[in-house]
Design a protein around this motif. Structure first.
Motif, PDB file in Angstrom:
ATOM      1  N   PRO A 103       0.882  -0.585  -0.317  1.00  0.00           N
ATOM      2  CA  PRO A 103       0.204  -0.112   0.035  1.00  0.00           C
ATOM      3  C   PRO A 103       0.257   1.575  -0.546  1.00  0.00           C
ATOM      4  O   PRO A 103       2.124   1.260   0.130  1.00  0.00           O
ATOM      5  CB  PRO A 103      -0.901  -0.338   1.359  1.00  0.00           C
ATOM      6  CG  PRO A 103       0.469  -0.529   2.126  1.00  0.00           C
ATOM      7  CD  PRO A 103       1.154  -2.112   1.279  1.00  0.00           C
ATOM      8  N   ALA A 104       0.333   2.107   0.547  1.00  0.00           N
ATOM      9  CA  ALA A 104       0.781   4.066   0.506  1.00  0.00           C
ATOM     10  C   ALA A 104       2.161   3.114   1.178  1.00  0.00           C
ATOM     11  O   ALA A 104       1.694   2.868   2.387  1.00  0.00           O
ATOM     12  CB  ALA A 104       0.360   4.594   0.869  1.00  0.00           C
ATOM     13  N   PHE A 105       3.740   3.590   1.327  1.00  0.00           N
ATOM     14  CA  PHE A 105       4.045   3.090   2.510  1.00  0.00           C
ATOM     15  C   PHE A 105       4.841   5.065   2.222  1.00  0.00           C
ATOM     16  O   PHE A 105       5.401   5.709   1.845  1.00  0.00           O
ATOM     17  CB  PHE A 105       5.185   2.006   1.213  1.00  0.00           C
ATOM     18  CG  PHE A 105       5.875   2.806   0.251  1.00  0.00           C
ATOM     19  CD1 PHE A 105       7.035   3.256  -0.480  1.00  0.00           C
ATOM     20  CD2 PHE A 105       4.854   2.444  -1.353  1.00  0.00           C
ATOM     21  CE1 PHE A 105       7.994   3.919  -1.279  1.00  0.00           C
ATOM     22  CE2 PHE A 105       5.556   3.142  -2.266  1.00  0.00           C
ATOM     23  CZ  PHE A 105       6.810   3.425  -2.152  1.00  0.00           C
ATOM     24  N   LEU A 106       6.421   4.103   3.625  1.00  0.00           N
ATOM     25  CA  LEU A 106       7.122   5.344   4.421  1.00  0.00           C
ATOM     26  C   LEU A 106       8.003   5.648   3.092  1.00  0.00           C
ATOM     27  O   LEU A 106       9.090   5.122   3.027  1.00  0.00           O
ATOM     28  CB  LEU A 106       7.482   5.237   5.779  1.00  0.00           C
ATOM     29  CG  LEU A 106       8.390   5.931   6.110  1.00  0.00           C
ATOM     30  CD1 LEU A 106       7.097   7.283   6.439  1.00  0.00           C
ATOM     31  CD2 LEU A 106       8.772   5.448   7.604  1.00  0.00           C
ATOM     32  N   LEU A 107       8.153   7.124   2.540  1.00  0.00           N
ATOM     33  CA  LEU A 107       9.325   7.198   1.742  1.00  0.00           C
ATOM     34  C   LEU A 107      10.495   7.632   2.390  1.00  0.00           C
ATOM     35  O   LEU A 107      11.608   7.507   2.078  1.00  0.00           O
ATOM     36  CB  LEU A 107       8.765   8.321   0.491  1.00  0.00           C
ATOM     37  CG  LEU A 107       9.268   8.483  -0.980  1.00  0.00           C
ATOM     38  CD1 LEU A 107       9.505   6.914  -1.580  1.00  0.00           C
ATOM     39  CD2 LEU A 107       8.739   8.746  -1.696  1.00  0.00           C
ATOM     40  N   HIS A 108      10.245   8.708   3.212  1.00  0.00           N
ATOM     41  CA  HIS A 108      11.146   9.404   3.868  1.00  0.00           C
ATOM     42  C   HIS A 108      10.464   9.555   5.528  1.00  0.00           C
ATOM     43  O   HIS A 108       8.990   9.268   5.332  1.00  0.00           O
ATOM     44  CB  HIS A 108      11.991  11.016   3.364  1.00  0.00           C
ATOM     45  CG  HIS A 108      12.524  10.254   2.512  1.00  0.00           C
ATOM     46  ND1 HIS A 108      13.908   9.935   2.385  1.00  0.00           N
ATOM     47  CD2 HIS A 108      11.707  10.807   0.859  1.00  0.00           C
ATOM     48  CE1 HIS A 108      14.136   9.316   1.025  1.00  0.00           C
ATOM     49  NE2 HIS A 108      13.357  10.267   0.326  1.00  0.00           N
ATOM     50  N   PRO A 109      11.170   9.505   6.972  1.00  0.00           N
ATOM     51  CA  PRO A 109      10.225  10.053   8.061  1.00  0.00           C
ATOM     52  C   PRO A 109       9.366  11.306   7.991  1.00  0.00           C
ATOM     53  O   PRO A 109       9.259  11.696   7.469  1.00  0.00           O
ATOM     54  CB  PRO A 109      11.562  10.206   8.661  1.00  0.00           C
ATOM     55  CG  PRO A 109      12.617   9.239   7.980  1.00  0.00           C
ATOM     56  CD  PRO A 109      12.720   9.283   6.442  1.00  0.00           C
ATOM     57  N   GLY A 110       7.963  10.907   8.492  1.00  0.00           N
ATOM     58  CA  GLY A 110       7.006  11.853   8.276  1.00  0.00           C
ATOM     59  C   GLY A 110       6.635  12.410   6.853  1.00  0.00           C
ATOM     60  O   GLY A 110       5.739  12.919   6.247  1.00  0.00           O
ATOM     61  N   GLN A 111       6.985  11.120   5.155  1.00  0.00           N
ATOM     62  CA  GLN A 111       6.341  11.313   4.429  1.00  0.00           C
ATOM     63  C   GLN A 111       5.971  10.456   3.826  1.00  0.00           C
ATOM     64  O   GLN A 111       6.868   9.018   3.180  1.00  0.00           O
ATOM     65  CB  GLN A 111       7.543  12.195   3.495  1.00  0.00           C
ATOM     66  CG  GLN A 111       7.041  12.330   1.910  1.00  0.00           C
ATOM     67  CD  GLN A 111       8.018  13.004   1.302  1.00  0.00           C
ATOM     68  OE1 GLN A 111       9.337  12.536   1.508  1.00  0.00           O
ATOM     69  NE2 GLN A 111       8.211  12.420  -0.182  1.00  0.00           N
ATOM     70  N   ASN A 112       4.587  10.126   3.793  1.00  0.00           N
ATOM     71  CA  ASN A 112       3.850   8.471   3.025  1.00  0.00           C
ATOM     72  C   ASN A 112       4.099   8.664   1.111  1.00  0.00           C
ATOM     73  O   ASN A 112       3.646   9.726   0.426  1.00  0.00           O
ATOM     74  CB  ASN A 112       3.064   8.259   3.486  1.00  0.00           C
ATOM     75  CG  ASN A 112       3.040   7.633   4.778  1.00  0.00           C
ATOM     76  OD1 ASN A 112       4.045   7.044   4.617  1.00  0.00           O
ATOM     77  ND2 ASN A 112       2.474   7.280   5.361  1.00  0.00           N
ATOM     78  N   THR A 113       4.472   7.698   0.796  1.00  0.00           N
ATOM     79  CA  THR A 113       3.034   8.161  -0.606  1.00  0.00           C
ATOM     80  C   THR A 113       2.514   8.730  -1.083  1.00  0.00           C
ATOM     81  O   THR A 113       1.205   7.815   0.026  1.00  0.00           O
ATOM     82  CB  THR A 113       3.664   7.011  -1.562  1.00  0.00           C
ATOM     83  OG1 THR A 113       2.933   5.865  -1.065  1.00  0.00           O
ATOM     84  CG2 THR A 113       5.122   6.608  -1.610  1.00  0.00           C
ATOM     85  N   THR A 114       2.444   9.624  -1.316  1.00  0.00           N
ATOM     86  CA  THR A 114       0.433   9.648  -2.252  1.00  0.00           C
ATOM     87  C   THR A 114      -0.576   8.295  -2.975  1.00  0.00           C
ATOM     88  O   THR A 114      -1.449   8.363  -2.433  1.00  0.00           O
ATOM     89  CB  THR A 114       0.845  10.516  -3.311  1.00  0.00           C
ATOM     90  OG1 THR A 114       0.726  10.070  -4.296  1.00  0.00           O
ATOM     91  CG2 THR A 114       1.071  12.197  -2.748  1.00  0.00           C
ATOM     92  N   ASP A 115      -0.036   7.633  -2.692  1.00  0.00           N
ATOM     93  CA  ASP A 115      -0.557   6.084  -2.778  1.00  0.00           C
ATOM     94  C   ASP A 115       0.318   5.029  -3.137  1.00  0.00           C
ATOM     95  O   ASP A 115       0.781   4.627  -2.603  1.00  0.00           O
ATOM     96  CB  ASP A 115      -1.139   6.145  -5.381  1.00  0.00           C
ATOM     97  CG  ASP A 115      -2.687   5.641  -5.130  1.00  0.00           C
ATOM     98  OD1 ASP A 115      -2.916   4.948  -4.647  1.00  0.00           O
ATOM     99  OD2 ASP A 115      -3.218   6.276  -6.092  1.00  0.00           O
TER     100      ASP A 115
END
Length: 427
Positions: A293-305
């Motif tokens: 699913p939408a996943f953690l790209l960087h601390p505090g930042q998830n992907t939009t989809d």
């Protein structure tokens, strides 16, 4: 009641017993030839089933003088330890995401009615190499839908479920049961062996009433049963041997699918640990981006989809930027793996030189569901690396030709695998 019908009924029950042992497909005959004269060669096979963005992955130039692409630039310090290949795919393996289970099998027509998969590269190699390690292969997964997806398939086209628990894998590799537990496992193995003995007695009696063709078919079946008996004997032998020691503690599982990179890193570490301790010499790892699913790209930042929806970017700048970020982070994880294997010395060699690492995908371009020009990177294994081997993009060379090269490096002498043309790729 007709005596012949009774025997047939008993025989069919025996068939059911045999088919109830699918996990034994990963065990090889104890009579297989094993050579200790050469340093052991190993193989780690990794596939992300949504691939990578092709443009930043593939370099422009070819040969040894090629310029590193943006993705490959993350691996600069190991430039001479890997080769990137373009213009490879599996002939007639088309259908977008339906090809994910065929990456290591090259089985044709996955979308056709009645499709049945074939044996995967790891299982084929394990069959030929014999019982050289406790686990002939280890099949791992990240966020994997283990009931429907796997890189590992038996000769009969049966899915072998991937292990996605690092903790369970650690315990399987390193924690020895107490005397009672070992004895209980040996009892179960003996019980299975006695069932097979009974099955053989039944089928020998049944054989007398068969015609020539049916006798031939039955003889083939009996040969399979004997092979299972030998595999059981191998399992008994390994059960009585001490497991390797490690100073590491059992890892905690990462259950949140959003922690995609952490899970990928953890399972890479488990695969490396298995190879370092010679628990196995063949590891597969399917990264199930499709199920992520939408996943953690960087601390505090998830992907939009979710990963899948991102892969169908339609040239959206926002989606492509997130995909590039995700692809680059996976390159960083590969660099970490290369570094760790290069720092581990076995005999006089780096473990990297004794381990082939294949990173690739069944998807050439997930955005368009294209299954040609697959992104393929082969590292380690003491090849003459440092080059971009480019084949025709409009008439791809079979990826199975590279599989032949890898099998030969493992010491498996075969002229065919999958859709290979009998000509391994030389480098």
């Amino acid at each position: 009641m007709d005596h012949r019908k009774i025997n047939r009924r008993r025989f069919l029950r025996g068939v059911g017993v045999s088919l109830a042992l699918p996990l034994l497909d990963s065990l090889q005959s104890a009579s297989a030839k094993v050579s200790d004269s050469q340093p052991p060669q190993r193989m780690l096979l990794i596939s992300n089933n949504l691939g990578v963005l092709p443009k930043p992955f593939f370099p422009e130039g070819t040969g040894r003088g090629y310029e590193l692409s943006p993705y490959l630039a993350e691996l600069t310090e190991f430039r001479n330890d890997f080769t990137v290949l373009s213009g490879l795919s599996h002939p007639d393996v088309e259908g977008g995401h339906s090809t994910e289970n065929c990456f290591l099998t090259a089985a044709r027509g996955p979308t056709k009615s009645g499709f049945r998969n074939t044996i995967s590269l790891d299982q084929f190699a394990a069959e030929q190499m014999g019982p050289v390690t406790r686990f002939p292969t280890l099949n791992l997964g990240v966020n994997i839908d283990k009931a429907n997806r796997s890189l590992s398939w038996t000769r009969d086209g049966v899915l072998l479920p991937a292990e996605d628990s690092a903790n369970a894998l650690f315990r399987k590799m390193f924690l020895q049961g107490n005397a009672a537990e070992v004895q209980r496992q040996l009892y179960h193995l003996e019980e299975r062996g006695s069932i097979l003995d009974t099955l053989l007695d039944d089928t020998r009696q049944f054989r007398k009433n068969l015609g020539r063709d049916d006798q031939s078919r039955l003889d083939q079946y009996l040969t399979s049963v004997r092979e299972i008996e030998e595999r059981l004997e191998t399992a008994r032998q390994w059960e009585t041997r001490a497991k390797p020691a490690t100073d590491q503690t059992p890892p905690n599982d990462i259950r949140d699918p959003k922690l995609f990179f952490e899970k990928f890193d953890l399972m890479l570490s488990m695969g490396r640990l298995a190879l370092e301790t010679d628990s196995t010499r063949i590891v597969t790892l399917m990264v199930d981006a499709f199920a992520t699913p939408a996943f953690l790209l960087h601390p505090g930042q998830n992907t939009t989809d979710g990963y899948h929806n991102l892969s169908h970017h339609g040239q959206s700048e926002q989606k492509m930027k997130q995909l590039e970020d995700a692809d680059l982070q996976q390159m960083v994880l590969l660099r970490k793996l290369f570094q760790q294997l290069s720092e581990t010395i076995e005999g006089e060699d780096r473990l990297l030189d004794r381990t082939m690492i294949l990173f690739g995908s069944n998807m050439g371009d997930a955005n368009t569901h294209n299954n040609t020009n697959l992104p393929i990177l082969l590292a380690g294994g003491d090849f003459k690396h440092g080059q971009h081997l480019a084949f025709k993009h409009d008439n791809n060379k079979p990826l199975s030709n590279l599989f032949l090269t890898m099998l030969h490096k493992l010491g498996v002498e075969t002229d065919t695998f999958g859709s290979s043309t009998g000509s391994p790729i030389d480098f």
